[in-house]
Design a protein around this motif. Structure first.
Motif, short mmCIF file in Angstrom:
data_model
loop_
_atom_site.label_atom_id
_atom_site.label_comp_id
_atom_site.label_asym_id
_atom_site.label_seq_id
_atom_site.Cartn_x
_atom_site.Cartn_y
_atom_site.Cartn_z
N LEU A 1 0.84 -1.19 0.00
CA LEU A 1 0.00 0.00 0.00
C LEU A 1 0.87 1.24 0.00
N ARG A 2 0.24 2.31 -0.45
CA ARG A 2 0.90 3.62 -0.44
C ARG A 2 0.08 4.55 0.43
N ALA A 3 0.74 5.21 1.37
CA ALA A 3 0.13 6.22 2.22
C ALA A 3 1.00 7.47 2.07
N GLY A 4 0.46 8.47 1.39
CA GLY A 4 1.25 9.66 1.11
C GLY A 4 2.40 9.29 0.18
N ASN A 5 3.62 9.63 0.60
CA ASN A 5 4.77 9.30 -0.25
C ASN A 5 5.47 8.02 0.20
N ARG A 6 4.84 7.28 1.10
CA ARG A 6 5.44 6.05 1.64
C ARG A 6 4.75 4.81 1.06
N ILE A 7 5.56 3.86 0.57
CA ILE A 7 5.06 2.58 0.08
C ILE A 7 5.60 1.50 1.00
N VAL A 8 4.69 0.63 1.46
CA VAL A 8 5.07 -0.47 2.33
C VAL A 8 4.64 -1.77 1.65
N VAL A 9 5.60 -2.68 1.50
CA VAL A 9 5.34 -3.96 0.86
C VAL A 9 5.46 -5.07 1.90
N SER A 10 4.39 -5.85 2.05
CA SER A 10 4.39 -6.98 2.99
C SER A 10 5.43 -8.01 2.59
N GLY A 11 5.65 -8.95 3.48
CA GLY A 11 6.57 -10.04 3.18
C GLY A 11 6.13 -10.81 1.94
N ASN A 12 7.09 -11.06 1.06
CA ASN A 12 6.85 -11.82 -0.16
C ASN A 12 7.68 -13.09 -0.12
N VAL A 13 7.14 -14.15 -0.67
CA VAL A 13 7.88 -15.39 -0.81
C VAL A 13 8.07 -15.67 -2.29
N GLY A 14 9.00 -16.57 -2.59
CA GLY A 14 9.42 -16.80 -3.97
C GLY A 14 8.58 -17.76 -4.77
N VAL A 15 7.27 -17.63 -4.71
CA VAL A 15 6.39 -18.48 -5.50
C VAL A 15 6.28 -17.89 -6.91
N GLU A 16 6.54 -18.71 -7.89
CA GLU A 16 6.47 -18.28 -9.29
C GLU A 16 5.01 -18.16 -9.72
N GLU A 17 4.79 -17.52 -10.88
CA GLU A 17 3.43 -17.34 -11.40
C GLU A 17 2.68 -18.65 -11.58
N ASP A 18 3.42 -19.71 -11.92
CA ASP A 18 2.78 -21.02 -12.14
C ASP A 18 2.59 -21.80 -10.84
N GLY A 19 2.94 -21.20 -9.70
CA GLY A 19 2.77 -21.85 -8.40
C GLY A 19 3.97 -22.65 -7.93
N SER A 20 4.98 -22.77 -8.78
CA SER A 20 6.17 -23.54 -8.40
C SER A 20 7.08 -22.71 -7.50
N VAL A 21 7.95 -23.41 -6.77
CA VAL A 21 8.91 -22.77 -5.89
C VAL A 21 10.26 -23.42 -6.12
N SER A 22 11.25 -22.64 -6.48
CA SER A 22 12.60 -23.16 -6.66
C SER A 22 13.14 -23.65 -5.33
N PRO A 23 13.91 -24.73 -5.34
CA PRO A 23 14.55 -25.17 -4.09
C PRO A 23 15.73 -24.29 -3.71
N ASP A 24 16.14 -23.37 -4.59
CA ASP A 24 17.29 -22.50 -4.38
C ASP A 24 16.86 -21.20 -3.70
N ALA A 25 17.40 -20.92 -2.53
CA ALA A 25 17.02 -19.72 -1.78
C ALA A 25 17.35 -18.44 -2.54
N GLY A 26 18.45 -18.42 -3.28
CA GLY A 26 18.80 -17.24 -4.06
C GLY A 26 17.78 -16.95 -5.13
N LYS A 27 17.28 -18.00 -5.79
CA LYS A 27 16.25 -17.82 -6.81
C LYS A 27 14.93 -17.39 -6.18
N GLN A 28 14.63 -17.94 -5.01
CA GLN A 28 13.43 -17.48 -4.31
C GLN A 28 13.54 -15.99 -3.97
#
Length: 129
Positions: A23-50
């Motif tokens: 969300l954006r409040a004024g000039n501040r944008i806050v992004v919740s925690g994201n995990v490395g799930v790809e668009e197709d629902g897959s997850v790489s076993p590699d932490a760097g790729k995630q």
């Protein structure tokens, strides 16, 4: 209180739990925690790729809310295995090394799904010179 602009919900869980991915409040944008799930629902076993996927999502959300990666001022990274810290830090450097925001990386016991090795959240200030 300033007006809040949210990105559209991406899953029914957001409505059920009552949270917003970014969300954006004024000039501040806050992004919740994201995990490395790809668009197709897959997850790489590699932490760097995630982590690379997390930063791609962060970029997408920040841009949807009128910001740029250059506006990011803080990043928090959570890993389930501290042995993955170097791979996640390398992804941070690829995504934001030129910006040099503050950054925190901590090891935690677990994330919601066992295949998730990293979760990343970010904050940006738009138009701050």
């Amino acid at each position: 209180m300033s007006e809040r602009t949210r990105i559209p919900p991406l899953s029914p869980f957001e409505e059920q739990a009552g949270f917003t991915r970014a969300l954006r409040a004024g000039n501040r944008i806050v992004v919740s925690g994201n995990v490395g799930v790809e668009e197709d629902g897959s997850v790489s076993p590699d932490a760097g790729k995630q982590a690379d996927r997390c930063f791609a999502l962060i970029r997408e959300y920040v841009e949807q809310l009128g910001g740029r990666m250059d506006d990011v001022v803080r990043v928090r990274m959570f890993v389930t295995d501290i042995a993955d810290a170097d791979a996640v830090t390398a992804a941070f450097s690829r995504a934001l090394g030129h910006v040099r925001p503050t950054g925190t990386l901590v090891a935690i016991a677990a994330l919601y799904h066992p295949s998730w090795k990293v979760e990343i959240e970010a904050e940006a200030i738009v138009g701050d010179e």
